[in-house]
Design a protein around this motif. Structure first.
Motif, PDB file in Angstrom:
ATOM      1  N   ALA A 114       0.892  -1.101  -0.084  1.00 22.82           N
ATOM      2  CA  ALA A 114       0.020  -0.074   0.052  1.00 22.82           C
ATOM      3  C   ALA A 114       0.988   1.209   0.003  1.00 22.82           C
ATOM      4  N   ALA A 115       1.933   1.269   0.855  1.00 24.86           N
ATOM      5  CA  ALA A 115       2.896   2.335   0.811  1.00 24.86           C
ATOM      6  C   ALA A 115       3.453   2.738  -0.583  1.00 24.86           C
ATOM      7  N   SER A 116       3.806   1.465  -1.349  1.00 24.77           N
ATOM      8  CA  SER A 116       4.392   1.596  -2.710  1.00 24.77           C
ATOM      9  C   SER A 116       3.390   2.371  -3.647  1.00 24.77           C
ATOM     10  N   GLU A 117       2.212   1.696  -3.605  1.00 22.44           N
ATOM     11  CA  GLU A 117       1.039   2.175  -4.342  1.00 22.44           C
ATOM     12  C   GLU A 117       1.135   3.867  -3.901  1.00 22.44           C
ATOM     13  N   ARG A 118       1.236   4.345  -2.927  1.00 23.15           N
ATOM     14  CA  ARG A 118       1.013   5.720  -2.463  1.00 23.15           C
ATOM     15  C   ARG A 118       1.925   6.574  -3.037  1.00 23.15           C
ATOM     16  N   PHE A 119       3.227   5.739  -3.070  1.00 27.81           N
ATOM     17  CA  PHE A 119       4.505   6.516  -3.421  1.00 27.81           C
ATOM     18  C   PHE A 119       4.598   6.549  -4.997  1.00 27.81           C
ATOM     19  N   CYS A 120       4.128   5.622  -5.563  1.00 21.27           N
ATOM     20  CA  CYS A 120       4.146   5.603  -7.127  1.00 21.27           C
ATOM     21  C   CYS A 120       2.728   6.527  -7.608  1.00 21.27           C
ATOM     22  N   GLU A 121       1.727   6.613  -7.036  1.00 20.53           N
ATOM     23  CA  GLU A 121       0.599   7.659  -7.205  1.00 20.53           C
ATOM     24  C   GLU A 121       1.168   9.148  -7.109  1.00 20.53           C
ATOM     25  N   TRP A 122       1.957   9.383  -6.266  1.00 18.55           N
ATOM     26  CA  TRP A 122       2.518  10.704  -5.946  1.00 18.55           C
ATOM     27  C   TRP A 122       3.490  11.160  -6.844  1.00 18.55           C
ATOM     28  N   LEU A 123       4.056  10.144  -7.718  1.00 20.57           N
ATOM     29  CA  LEU A 123       5.194  10.344  -8.901  1.00 20.57           C
ATOM     30  C   LEU A 123       4.251  10.780  -9.954  1.00 20.57           C
ATOM     31  N   GLU A 124       3.109  10.036 -10.084  1.00 27.33           N
ATOM     32  CA  GLU A 124       2.469  10.137 -11.282  1.00 27.33           C
ATOM     33  C   GLU A 124       1.574  11.530 -11.104  1.00 27.33           C
ATOM     34  N   GLU A 125       1.267  11.874  -9.979  1.00 28.93           N
ATOM     35  CA  GLU A 125       0.546  13.247  -9.630  1.00 28.93           C
ATOM     36  C   GLU A 125       1.454  14.492  -9.683  1.00 28.93           C
ATOM     37  N   THR A 126       2.859  14.450  -9.164  1.00 27.07           N
ATOM     38  CA  THR A 126       3.596  15.507  -9.239  1.00 27.07           C
ATOM     39  C   THR A 126       4.468  15.607 -10.329  1.00 27.07           C
ATOM     40  N   GLY A 127       4.735  14.566 -10.916  1.00 22.83           N
ATOM     41  CA  GLY A 127       5.533  14.644 -12.121  1.00 22.83           C
ATOM     42  C   GLY A 127       6.917  14.874 -11.642  1.00 22.83           C
ATOM     43  N   ILE A 128       7.210  14.383 -10.563  1.00 27.39           N
ATOM     44  CA  ILE A 128       8.829  14.713 -10.129  1.00 27.39           C
ATOM     45  C   ILE A 128       9.509  13.526 -10.575  1.00 27.39           C
ATOM     46  N   LEU A 129      10.557  13.791 -11.363  1.00 31.66           N
ATOM     47  CA  LEU A 129      11.589  12.836 -11.894  1.00 31.66           C
ATOM     48  C   LEU A 129      12.736  12.287 -10.841  1.00 31.66           C
ATOM     49  N   THR A 130      12.913  10.762 -11.300  1.00 29.55           N
ATOM     50  CA  THR A 130      13.772  10.258 -10.517  1.00 29.55           C
ATOM     51  C   THR A 130      14.681   9.276 -11.383  1.00 29.55           C
ATOM     52  N   ARG A 131      15.582   8.898 -11.071  1.00 34.21           N
ATOM     53  CA  ARG A 131      16.339   7.838 -11.542  1.00 34.21           C
ATOM     54  C   ARG A 131      15.837   6.598 -11.465  1.00 34.21           C
ATOM     55  N   ASN A 132      16.408   5.453 -11.472  1.00 33.13           N
ATOM     56  CA  ASN A 132      15.685   4.160 -11.244  1.00 33.13           C
ATOM     57  C   ASN A 132      15.623   4.044  -9.730  1.00 33.13           C
ATOM     58  N   LEU A 133      14.359   3.602  -9.417  1.00 33.73           N
ATOM     59  CA  LEU A 133      13.966   3.390  -7.922  1.00 33.73           C
ATOM     60  C   LEU A 133      14.348   1.968  -7.200  1.00 33.73           C
ATOM     61  N   LEU A 134      15.719   2.054  -6.619  1.00 34.30           N
ATOM     62  CA  LEU A 134      16.137   1.006  -6.013  1.00 34.30           C
ATOM     63  C   LEU A 134      15.856   0.874  -4.588  1.00 34.30           C
ATOM     64  N   PRO A 135      15.488  -0.161  -3.946  1.00 32.66           N
ATOM     65  CA  PRO A 135      15.190  -0.402  -2.499  1.00 32.66           C
ATOM     66  C   PRO A 135      15.910   0.001  -1.518  1.00 32.66           C
ATOM     67  N   HIS A 136      17.381   0.265  -1.953  1.00 29.66           N
ATOM     68  CA  HIS A 136      18.225   0.537  -0.900  1.00 29.66           C
ATOM     69  C   HIS A 136      18.385   2.251  -0.816  1.00 29.66           C
ATOM     70  N   ASN A 137      17.583   2.972  -1.776  1.00 35.76           N
ATOM     71  CA  ASN A 137      17.690   4.355  -1.979  1.00 35.76           C
ATOM     72  C   ASN A 137      16.379   4.890  -1.329  1.00 35.76           C
ATOM     73  N   LEU A 138      15.330   3.581  -1.051  1.00 33.71           N
ATOM     74  CA  LEU A 138      14.002   4.061  -0.628  1.00 33.71           C
ATOM     75  C   LEU A 138      14.017   3.762   1.202  1.00 33.71           C
ATOM     76  N   VAL A 139      13.634   4.786   1.983  1.00 32.49           N
ATOM     77  CA  VAL A 139      13.348   4.188   3.404  1.00 32.49           C
ATOM     78  C   VAL A 139      11.886   4.457   3.835  1.00 32.49           C
ATOM     79  N   ILE A 140      11.542   3.748   4.724  1.00 32.41           N
ATOM     80  CA  ILE A 140      10.134   3.604   5.377  1.00 32.41           C
ATOM     81  C   ILE A 140      10.058   4.521   6.651  1.00 32.41           C
ATOM     82  N   ALA A 141       9.486   5.505   6.578  1.00 30.44           N
ATOM     83  CA  ALA A 141       9.285   6.259   7.756  1.00 30.44           C
ATOM     84  C   ALA A 141       7.736   6.388   8.283  1.00 30.44           C
TER      85      ALA A 141
END
Length: 222
Positions: free
Chosen positions: A133-160
């Motif tokens: 569910a957290a991943s879905e919210r994160f991906c929806e945020w990317l689509e909504e904002t249009g913020i660009l990232t490089r490849n989304l690697l699990p060691h570059n994401l943290v859970i707060a």
């Protein structure tokens, strides 16, 4: 200047050490590991060496990434909180005894400790419903904002934790190469770019949960 001489990093990547800010609770300092920058530079082709070392300096890249069109536009429109829904607040560059540091929000878990990486969480718990569910919210945020990232690697994401639930935050890998940043002004191109990053993100999670008999790079060539 902030003195970090007696500090021990609470986290380290190949290119940077992360320290707790000794004077401002709730913030951290990312300091470049110069020996690794030099090693990366020496591996560059002669042509790429002409571009200098700043292009492989993660702190400089991060500073430029926060100036991308989508982030600047949201802040100008008074939607700054939308930017920080899945990014740590960024406070710019500051001087330390170990060199220039990028200062940003310190992200914590539900116990008040530095947030766990998604990579570590997947190893311990798998891709459970709360993180799906957290991943879905994160991906929806990317689509909504249009913020660009490089490849989304699990060691570059943290859970707060936010509002009593886990949320994913991107702590490294923000932004895109210069050519992609210029193309981002085209809405259809931006949507395709983000869709590819999201698809690759879920593929990476599947690979992290696999037996890893095949390397990540080889798995992408199937």
């Amino acid at each position: 200047m902030i003195d970090l001489s007696d500090q021990t990093p609470f986290a380290s990547g190949y290119n940077r050490h992360c320290y707790l800010h000794p004077d401002t609770p709730g913030r951290c300092l990312k300091v470049i590991r110069p020996e690794n920058i030099e090693a990366r530079y020496q591996r560059q082709t002669p042509l790429k060496k002409l571009l200098g070392k700043s292009r492989i300096n993660d702190n400089k890249q991060e500073q430029r990434a926060h100036q991308q069109i989508a982030i600047v536009s949201l802040i100008e429109q008074g939607q700054e909180n939308q930017v920080w829904r899945h990014l740590p607040r960024f406070y710019g560059e500051t001087s330390t005894s170990l060199g220039p540091a990028n200062e940003s929000e310190l992200l914590l878990n539900s116990n008040g400790e530095p947030a766990q990486t998604l990579e570590s969480y997947l190893q311990e718990h798998g891709f459970d419903p709360s993180i799906k569910a957290a991943s879905e919210r994160f991906c929806e945020w990317l689509e909504e904002t249009g913020i660009l990232t490089r490849n989304l690697l699990p060691h570059n994401l943290v859970i707060a934790w936010r509002n009593n639930q886990p949320e994913l935050f991107l702590v490294d890998g923000l932004g895109a190469p210069d050519a992609q940043n210029r193309l981002a002004a085209i809405p259809a191109w931006r949507r395709r770019y983000i869709a590819r990053r999201i698809s690759r993100f879920y593929n990476r999670i599947a690979w992290e949960l696999s037996d890893k008999q095949q390397s990540w790079e080889a798995s992408q060539n199937l």
